[in-house]
Scaffold this motif. Structure first.
Motif, mmCIF file in Angstrom:
data_model
loop_
_atom_site.group_PDB
_atom_site.id
_atom_site.type_symbol
_atom_site.label_atom_id
_atom_site.label_comp_id
_atom_site.label_asym_id
_atom_site.label_seq_id
_atom_site.Cartn_x
_atom_site.Cartn_y
_atom_site.Cartn_z
ATOM 1 N N VAL A 24 -103.975 -74.664 54.618
ATOM 2 C CA VAL A 24 -103.902 -73.446 54.414
ATOM 3 C C VAL A 24 -105.133 -72.714 54.510
ATOM 4 C CG1 VAL A 24 -101.852 -73.353 52.747
ATOM 5 C CG2 VAL A 24 -104.149 -73.778 51.912
ATOM 6 N N THR A 25 -105.080 -71.535 54.935
ATOM 7 C CA THR A 25 -106.417 -70.494 55.336
ATOM 8 C C THR A 25 -106.552 -69.398 54.718
ATOM 9 O OG1 THR A 25 -106.752 -72.085 57.572
ATOM 10 C CG2 THR A 25 -107.924 -69.944 56.891
ATOM 11 N N ALA A 26 -107.389 -69.166 53.725
ATOM 12 C CA ALA A 26 -107.450 -67.728 53.176
ATOM 13 C C ALA A 26 -108.379 -66.707 54.104
ATOM 14 C CB ALA A 26 -108.217 -67.935 52.060
ATOM 15 N N VAL A 27 -107.673 -65.609 54.564
ATOM 16 C CA VAL A 27 -108.511 -64.862 55.061
ATOM 17 C C VAL A 27 -108.618 -63.548 54.047
ATOM 18 C CG1 VAL A 27 -108.140 -63.002 56.979
ATOM 19 C CG2 VAL A 27 -107.152 -65.068 57.347
ATOM 20 N N ILE A 28 -109.911 -63.569 53.524
ATOM 21 C CA ILE A 28 -110.371 -62.708 52.669
ATOM 22 C C ILE A 28 -111.160 -61.566 53.284
ATOM 23 C CG2 ILE A 28 -111.387 -62.626 50.503
ATOM 24 C CD1 ILE A 28 -110.956 -65.564 50.103
ATOM 25 N N ARG A 29 -110.927 -60.226 53.297
ATOM 26 C CA ARG A 29 -111.476 -59.242 54.042
ATOM 27 C C ARG A 29 -111.671 -58.145 53.147
ATOM 28 N NH1 ARG A 29 -108.198 -55.896 57.800
ATOM 29 N NH2 ARG A 29 -106.148 -56.299 57.120
ATOM 30 N N ASP A 30 -112.648 -57.200 53.450
ATOM 31 C CA ASP A 30 -112.801 -55.775 52.942
ATOM 32 C C ASP A 30 -112.986 -55.098 54.393
ATOM 33 O OD1 ASP A 30 -113.821 -53.718 51.791
ATOM 34 O OD2 ASP A 30 -115.577 -54.282 51.105
ATOM 35 N N GLU A 31 -111.983 -54.435 54.774
ATOM 36 C CA GLU A 31 -112.013 -53.418 55.933
ATOM 37 C C GLU A 31 -112.208 -54.542 57.203
ATOM 38 O OE1 GLU A 31 -111.715 -50.050 56.293
ATOM 39 O OE2 GLU A 31 -111.366 -49.838 54.201
ATOM 40 N N PRO A 58 -97.464 -73.799 49.984
ATOM 41 C CA PRO A 58 -98.374 -73.330 50.691
ATOM 42 C C PRO A 58 -99.110 -72.107 50.017
ATOM 43 C CG PRO A 58 -96.878 -73.971 52.185
ATOM 44 C CD PRO A 58 -96.008 -74.061 50.829
ATOM 45 N N GLY A 59 -98.376 -71.171 49.583
ATOM 46 C CA GLY A 59 -99.154 -69.854 48.988
ATOM 47 C C GLY A 59 -99.953 -70.275 47.756
ATOM 48 N N GLU A 60 -99.277 -71.290 46.964
ATOM 49 C CA GLU A 60 -100.119 -71.934 45.898
ATOM 50 C C GLU A 60 -101.292 -72.416 46.168
ATOM 51 O OE1 GLU A 60 -97.216 -73.810 43.409
ATOM 52 O OE2 GLU A 60 -96.025 -71.957 42.831
ATOM 53 N N ALA A 61 -101.153 -73.308 47.191
ATOM 54 C CA ALA A 61 -102.319 -74.074 47.830
ATOM 55 C C ALA A 61 -103.425 -73.415 48.083
ATOM 56 C CB ALA A 61 -101.844 -75.232 48.815
ATOM 57 N N VAL A 62 -103.367 -72.200 48.894
ATOM 58 C CA VAL A 62 -104.295 -71.291 49.322
ATOM 59 C C VAL A 62 -105.034 -70.673 48.139
ATOM 60 C CG1 VAL A 62 -103.260 -68.967 49.709
ATOM 61 C CG2 VAL A 62 -105.049 -69.795 50.918
ATOM 62 N N ILE A 63 -104.187 -70.252 46.977
ATOM 63 C CA ILE A 63 -104.814 -69.620 45.704
ATOM 64 C C ILE A 63 -105.516 -70.767 45.176
ATOM 65 C CG2 ILE A 63 -104.361 -69.071 43.535
ATOM 66 C CD1 ILE A 63 -101.930 -67.556 44.664
ATOM 67 N N ARG A 64 -105.292 -72.081 45.021
ATOM 68 C CA ARG A 64 -106.125 -73.398 44.591
ATOM 69 C C ARG A 64 -107.251 -73.592 45.400
ATOM 70 N NH1 ARG A 64 -106.265 -77.780 46.305
ATOM 71 N NH2 ARG A 64 -104.205 -78.115 47.424
ATOM 72 N N ALA A 72 -113.068 -68.084 42.795
ATOM 73 C CA ALA A 72 -112.655 -66.756 42.804
ATOM 74 C C ALA A 72 -111.246 -66.885 42.635
ATOM 75 C CB ALA A 72 -112.847 -66.083 44.053
ATOM 76 N N ASN A 73 -110.506 -65.999 42.131
ATOM 77 C CA ASN A 73 -109.178 -65.558 42.278
ATOM 78 C C ASN A 73 -108.703 -64.842 43.308
ATOM 79 O OD1 ASN A 73 -108.473 -67.050 39.701
ATOM 80 N ND2 ASN A 73 -109.632 -65.503 38.847
ATOM 81 N N VAL A 74 -107.590 -64.882 43.944
ATOM 82 C CA VAL A 74 -107.234 -64.161 45.172
ATOM 83 C C VAL A 74 -105.790 -63.983 44.750
ATOM 84 C CG1 VAL A 74 -108.839 -64.804 46.822
ATOM 85 C CG2 VAL A 74 -106.375 -66.249 46.662
ATOM 86 N N ARG A 75 -105.178 -62.992 45.538
ATOM 87 C CA ARG A 75 -103.789 -62.659 45.573
ATOM 88 C C ARG A 75 -103.257 -62.520 47.065
ATOM 89 N NH1 ARG A 75 -100.559 -58.403 46.650
ATOM 90 N NH2 ARG A 75 -102.143 -56.878 47.027
ATOM 91 N N VAL A 76 -102.182 -63.373 47.340
ATOM 92 C CA VAL A 76 -101.796 -63.521 48.737
ATOM 93 C C VAL A 76 -100.812 -62.229 48.957
ATOM 94 C CG1 VAL A 76 -100.335 -64.714 50.069
ATOM 95 C CG2 VAL A 76 -101.493 -66.108 48.582
ATOM 96 N N ARG A 77 -101.380 -61.608 50.251
ATOM 97 C CA ARG A 77 -100.582 -60.477 50.441
ATOM 98 C C ARG A 77 -99.424 -60.770 51.625
ATOM 99 N NH1 ARG A 77 -105.928 -56.811 49.840
ATOM 100 N NH2 ARG A 77 -106.589 -58.298 51.729
ATOM 101 N N ARG A 78 -99.878 -61.637 52.484
ATOM 102 C CA ARG A 78 -99.072 -61.728 53.787
ATOM 103 C C ARG A 78 -99.494 -62.868 54.399
ATOM 104 N NH1 ARG A 78 -101.712 -57.419 54.905
ATOM 105 N NH2 ARG A 78 -100.435 -56.162 53.663
ATOM 106 N N ILE A 79 -98.790 -63.341 55.423
ATOM 107 C CA ILE A 79 -99.022 -64.599 56.393
ATOM 108 C C ILE A 79 -99.643 -64.031 57.590
ATOM 109 C CG2 ILE A 79 -98.072 -66.497 57.916
ATOM 110 C CD1 ILE A 79 -96.163 -67.165 55.853
ATOM 111 N N VAL A 80 -100.697 -64.358 58.017
ATOM 112 C CA VAL A 80 -101.368 -63.800 59.353
ATOM 113 C C VAL A 80 -100.826 -64.857 60.455
ATOM 114 C CG1 VAL A 80 -103.753 -63.847 60.496
ATOM 115 C CG2 VAL A 80 -103.528 -63.267 58.255
#
Length: 152
Positions: A24-31, A58-64, A72-80
């Protein structure tokens, strides 16, 4: 990179031979700025992520993974998108060969990111065009190119 009990049990049987793993990969962005991490084992910048454990969503794995690597804590929005192939092949310093097939998730950052210095050297925010100038895992270019420009 800490090795899970699951991977350790497989490695005890196959040694350093190629192991295909879901990731899993987290795409964390600001603009158009993206949060990247520079890894201890390679010195290269990449998106934050890791392997999915047996029985884990997998969604739980990316948060972990984001929490383990950055606190950091994240919320999953969607799959890229989903990525694999030669660009996702890694040989770690101990000789372990891994081929990842990773699902990239667009994630909202909910708390500050601080690198886990056992695994990461640093984290940083980078503009989309600046990323291509960094020493990086080049597969992340495909992921970032799949993220629409502009606001979240």
């Amino acid at each position: 990179m800490p090795r899970s009990e699951y991977v350790a049990s497989i490695r005890s049987r196959i040694g350093t031979d190629l192991l295909l793993l879901p990731g899993v990969t987290a795409v964390i962005r600001d603009e158009d700025r993206f949060l990247l991490a520079r890894h201890q084992h390679s010195g290269l910048w990449s998106l934050i992520g890791g392997a999915v454990e047996p029985g884990e969503e997998p969604g739980e794995a990316v948060i972990r993974e984001v929490f383990e690597e950055t606190a950091a804590n994240v919320r999953v929005r969607r799959i890229v998108g989903v990525y694999g192939g030669h660009p996702m092949m890694v040989t770690y310093p101990n000789g372990d060969q891994v081929g990842y097939v990773t699902t990239a998730y667009d994630c909202e950052l909910l708390s500050p990111a601080t690198p886990d210095l056992d695994e990461l050297l640093e984290v940083g925010w980078f503009e989309r065009d600046e990323i291509k100038t960094l020493p990086r895992r080049t597969w992340i270019d495909r992921v970032i190119d799949d993220v629409p420009r502009g606001s979240v």
